[in-house]
Design a protein around this motif. Structure first.
Motif, PDB file in Angstrom:
ATOM      1  N   VAL A   1       0.867  -1.186   0.000  1.00 27.95           N
ATOM      2  CA  VAL A   1       0.000   0.000   0.000  1.00 27.95           C
ATOM      3  C   VAL A   1       0.899   1.230   0.000  1.00 27.95           C
ATOM      4  CG1 VAL A   1      -1.849   1.221   1.169  1.00 27.95           C
ATOM      5  CG2 VAL A   1      -1.752  -1.285   1.279  1.00 27.95           C
ATOM      6  N   ASP A   2       0.954   1.911  -1.133  1.00 24.79           N
ATOM      7  CA  ASP A   2       1.779   3.102  -1.290  1.00 24.79           C
ATOM      8  C   ASP A   2       0.902   4.332  -1.049  1.00 24.79           C
ATOM      9  OD1 ASP A   2       3.282   5.301  -2.186  1.00 24.79           O
ATOM     10  OD2 ASP A   2       4.341   4.099  -3.676  1.00 24.79           O
ATOM     11  N   VAL A   3       1.048   4.934   0.126  1.00 27.60           N
ATOM     12  CA  VAL A   3       0.199   6.075   0.496  1.00 27.60           C
ATOM     13  C   VAL A   3       0.520   7.298  -0.347  1.00 27.60           C
ATOM     14  CG1 VAL A   3      -0.471   7.605   2.392  1.00 27.60           C
ATOM     15  CG2 VAL A   3      -0.032   5.187   2.844  1.00 27.60           C
TER      16      VAL A   3
ATOM     17  N   ARG B   1      -2.825   8.247   5.561  1.00 25.07           N
ATOM     18  CA  ARG B   1      -2.017   9.464   5.685  1.00 25.07           C
ATOM     19  C   ARG B   1      -2.201  10.075   7.070  1.00 25.07           C
ATOM     20  NH1 ARG B   1       0.191  13.410   2.268  1.00 25.07           N
ATOM     21  NH2 ARG B   1       0.261  15.483   3.228  1.00 25.07           N
ATOM     22  N   ILE B   2      -3.450  10.136   7.518  1.00 22.61           N
ATOM     23  CA  ILE B   2      -3.771  10.712   8.818  1.00 22.61           C
ATOM     24  C   ILE B   2      -3.222   9.852   9.953  1.00 22.61           C
ATOM     25  CG2 ILE B   2      -5.722  11.161  10.381  1.00 22.61           C
ATOM     26  CD1 ILE B   2      -7.285  12.008   7.801  1.00 22.61           C
ATOM     27  N   ALA B   3      -3.328   8.539   9.812  1.00 19.84           N
ATOM     28  CA  ALA B   3      -2.943   7.610  10.883  1.00 19.84           C
ATOM     29  C   ALA B   3      -1.451   7.327  10.933  1.00 19.84           C
ATOM     30  CB  ALA B   3      -3.698   6.293  10.710  1.00 19.84           C
ATOM     31  N   SER B   4      -0.729   7.664   9.860  1.00 20.70           N
ATOM     32  CA  SER B   4       0.674   7.264   9.796  1.00 20.70           C
ATOM     33  C   SER B   4       1.625   8.379   9.378  1.00 20.70           C
ATOM     34  CB  SER B   4       0.837   6.093   8.807  1.00 20.70           C
ATOM     35  OG  SER B   4       0.030   4.996   9.158  1.00 20.70           O
ATOM     36  N   ILE B   5       1.324   9.045   8.277  1.00 16.72           N
ATOM     37  CA  ILE B   5       2.288   9.953   7.661  1.00 16.72           C
ATOM     38  C   ILE B   5       2.293  11.334   8.312  1.00 16.72           C
ATOM     39  CG2 ILE B   5       3.086  10.950   5.502  1.00 16.72           C
ATOM     40  CD1 ILE B   5       3.173   7.836   5.698  1.00 16.72           C
TER      41      ILE B   5
ATOM     42  N   PRO C   1       1.664  12.557  11.358  1.00 15.19           N
ATOM     43  CA  PRO C   1       2.422  12.758  12.609  1.00 15.19           C
ATOM     44  C   PRO C   1       3.934  12.735  12.393  1.00 15.19           C
ATOM     45  CG  PRO C   1       0.676  11.133  12.913  1.00 15.19           C
ATOM     46  CD  PRO C   1       0.771  11.395  11.448  1.00 15.19           C
ATOM     47  N   ILE C   2       4.396  11.901  11.465  1.00 16.30           N
ATOM     48  CA  ILE C   2       5.834  11.832  11.191  1.00 16.30           C
ATOM     49  C   ILE C   2       6.336  13.182  10.708  1.00 16.30           C
ATOM     50  CG2 ILE C   2       7.597  10.797   9.711  1.00 16.30           C
ATOM     51  CD1 ILE C   2       5.920   8.235   9.672  1.00 16.30           C
ATOM     52  N   HIS C   3       5.602  13.799   9.804  1.00 10.54           N
ATOM     53  CA  HIS C   3       6.028  15.073   9.242  1.00 10.54           C
ATOM     54  C   HIS C   3       5.914  16.204  10.265  1.00 10.54           C
ATOM     55  CE1 HIS C   3       5.341  13.646   4.818  1.00 10.54           C
ATOM     56  NE2 HIS C   3       6.233  12.936   5.469  1.00 10.54           N
ATOM     57  N   HIS C   4       4.817  16.222  11.020  1.00  9.21           N
ATOM     58  CA  HIS C   4       4.610  17.332  11.954  1.00  9.21           C
ATOM     59  C   HIS C   4       5.640  17.331  13.079  1.00  9.21           C
ATOM     60  CE1 HIS C   4       2.568  20.548  14.054  1.00  9.21           C
ATOM     61  NE2 HIS C   4       2.619  19.823  15.167  1.00  9.21           N
ATOM     62  N   TYR C   5       5.896  16.158  13.648  1.00  9.57           N
ATOM     63  CA  TYR C   5       6.807  16.074  14.795  1.00  9.57           C
ATOM     64  C   TYR C   5       8.225  15.648  14.400  1.00  9.57           C
ATOM     65  CZ  TYR C   5       2.603  16.460  17.645  1.00  9.57           C
ATOM     66  OH  TYR C   5       1.429  16.898  18.217  1.00  9.57           O
ATOM     67  N   HIS C   6       8.460  15.488  13.106  1.00 14.60           N
ATOM     68  CA  HIS C   6       9.797  15.105  12.610  1.00 14.60           C
ATOM     69  C   HIS C   6      10.263  13.801  13.283  1.00 14.60           C
ATOM     70  CE1 HIS C   6       9.725  19.119  10.921  1.00 14.60           C
ATOM     71  NE2 HIS C   6       9.602  19.632  12.131  1.00 14.60           N
ATOM     72  N   LEU C   7       9.409  12.796  13.201  1.00 14.23           N
ATOM     73  CA  LEU C   7       9.679  11.536  13.877  1.00 14.23           C
ATOM     74  C   LEU C   7      10.591  10.640  13.038  1.00 14.23           C
ATOM     75  CD1 LEU C   7       6.056  10.662  15.101  1.00 14.23           C
ATOM     76  CD2 LEU C   7       7.798  12.059  16.245  1.00 14.23           C
TER      77      LEU C   7
END
Length: 536
Positions: free
Chosen positions: A10-12, A277-281, A283-289
């Motif tokens: 699954v490529d988001v 995107r909401i469940a995974s991507i 948060p990574i971008h917002h908090y620089h995880l």
């Protein structure tokens, strides 16, 4: 170490699903290949909780991580302000260190409001100097929810210093702005606040989004805002995230974690790629995880599910290692606590009512409360309850220093008898209890005091208890053991007549004075609108 995982990928980002394989070497994805495969499972990015408090699960970070990994969660952004209110920086250090015992990627934000307000009396303090030291350590991904709205609006020096530290270290600043609007909201947002998870209506979030705030759709054990806000999944998938905020252990074990919101959203007809995107991507971008997004060169953090309807998890990879099956943790002795309170006398709970009084009225599924007024038919020298009007006595008592209990009344628990008490009482975690009998109230409270923290239920002298020895808010026992004990206590409260889904969780927020409209604290009832104590 090399590994290869096959299935439907699954490529988001490209919004497509194709057959193939993911090649893993030394914890990273080295290739994603397209080819036919007999395995029909789905490979997708792992789920992330964008804002939560591990302590609310009543589990240590290690035990919490081992539970939510089974639900497809690979990372959480957690605010340790619950234990910080009990133990200060030492409590935060414990959470960080203990989290390393679980493979879950646990990212911490720095508590910004300890104590939550000048009106609270907590066991610990996090100063602006502490925030500076914690930020400089590089261990944190943000500044936790800024709950001191008056401090922000009045430009209180200590509050401004904390915000400035976050900006200095380029840390996102989480917000906490229930029902805030107009000029006050605009001023609050202008201080660098980047998110809000306290919204309960579309009108509320629309105003916040125009000011640049990202919205976290919250679905926890007490506050459930998903239904009111779910249309944002379709209209604003680029600036929305999922969070639980506060979920108790039994719900995590039986209903699930972020995966439950993913399945629910797809069942509601929302686009799979937007949901992921909401469940995974996001948060990574917002908090620089430091979490992989299922791309070549990323950390190999992803999950394998058997379908895209119920998302039943079959495998979880974190840093390239399959982590779904984890050995039970060793129970370690924990001495982290702060309890300095003698048992109380039944007589200390007496309360005369001889005129109309303000009452805390619950709102099911919300942390919000409203103000109700109760008028006794005749003056009562010691008023305990009015079950016909659903009026019960509520008690708050400081656990860090001996003092007199604060006694008031509430509506919405539907208790017919008995009492229950908790040392989980946001945010300072003193003791809070509700009941229809002074004797049962005192027994329930004293059981919590004697065990130096816990949840208790009492009726006619029979007491049941779930001890919480870690800071008085967490258990050191495995999740299944804690969940079973919690379920039994929850069922007992409901046998007393309570109709709430999560009575203990609801009770724990009735001392959180930074949530509208009326709560109980150090000096009795507190008005959010006036941001001061109620005189009556």
């Amino acid at each position: 170490m090399k590994d290869r995982v096959e299935g439907n990928i699954v490529d988001v980002f490209e919004r497509e699903i194709f057959e193939g394989s993911v090649e893993i070497e030394n914890g990273f994805i080295t290739a994603i290949n397209r080819h036919s495969t007999e395995r029909k499972d789905y490979i997708m990015p792992g789920f992330i909780d964008a804002h939560m408090h591990i302590e609310s699960s009543m589990l240590t970070p290690e035990n919490f991580g081992n539970v939510v990994i089974r639900e497809g969660t690979v990372a959480v952004v957690t605010d340790p302000h619950e234990i910080a209110n009990v133990m200060g920086v030492g409590g935060v250090d414990f959470m960080v260190e203990n989290s390393r015992r679980s493979p879950l990627k646990t990212f911490f934000t720095i508590p910004s409001c300890v104590p939550a307000t000048p009106f609270d009396c907590s066991g610990g303090v996090i100063s602006s100097e502490d925030v500076e030291k914690l930020a400089a350590s590089g261990r944190f991904v943000g500044l936790s929810e800024m709950m001191d709205i008056p401090g922000v609006l009045s430009e209180n020096k200590e509050v401004m210093d904390k915000l400035d530290v976050a900006k200095k270290y380029r840390l996102p600043i989480d917000g906490h702005a229930p029902l805030l609007s107009g000029k006050a909201l605009a001023t609050y947002a202008s201080r660098g606040i980047s998110t809000d998870h306290e919204s309960s209506s579309l009108a509320e979030v629309e105003e916040k989004m125009t000011l640049g705030l990202k919205i976290l759709i919250r679905e926890g054990s007490a506050a459930r805002n998903y239904e009111a806000l779910k249309s944002l999944i379709r209209t604003h998938p680029d600036i929305v995230m999922f969070c639980t905020d506060d979920s108790h252990v039994y719900e995590l074990l039986t209903i699930g974690h972020i995966g439950k919101l993913v399945a629910r959203s797809v069942a509601n007809g929302f686009d799979l790629f937007d949901v992921l995107r909401i469940a995974s991507i996001n948060p990574i971008h917002h908090y620089h995880l430091d979490v992989g997004q299922l791309r070549v060169g990323d950390k190999a953090d992803f999950i394998v599910v058997d379908n895209t309807e119920t998302f039943d998890v079959k495998e979880v990879y974190i840093d390239g290692v399959e982590r779904l099956h984890i050995d039970p943790p060793t129970v370690l002795p924990v001495t982290l606590n702060y309890f300095n309170l003698d048992k109380i006398a039944v007589s200390s709970l007496r309360k005369a009512v001889d005129q109309p009084i303000k009452v805390i009225s619950l709102v099911e599924g919300e942390l919000l409360t409203t103000v109700d007024v109760y008028s006794p038919k005749i003056p009562v020298e010691n008023f305990e309850n009015d079950s016909h009007e659903d009026i019960s006595k509520i008690v708050y008592i400081n656990r860090y220093n001996n003092g007199s209990p604060q006694v008031a009344f509430c509506k919405g628990f539907h208790l017919e008898k008995g009492a229950f008490a908790s040392s989980i009482a946001h945010d300072s975690h003193n003791i809070i209890a509700v009941g229809n009998s002074d004797k049962d109230l005192a027994d329930a409270i004293n059981a919590v005091i004697e065990s130096k923290g816990g949840l208790s239920v009492c009726c006619n002298g029979k007491i049941d208890l779930l001890p919480l020895p870690v800071g008085g808010i967490m258990s050191d026992r495995p999740a299944e053991e804690v969940g079973d004990a919690y379920y039994k206590l929850d069922a007992q409260v409901k046998q007393l007549g309570c109709k709430l889904d999560a009575p203990f969780m609801t009770l724990s927020f009735l001392s959180l004075v930074v949530i509208p409209e009326i709560k109980i604290g150090e000096k009795g009832l507190f008005s959010y609108t006036d941001f001061d104590w109620v005189v009556q």
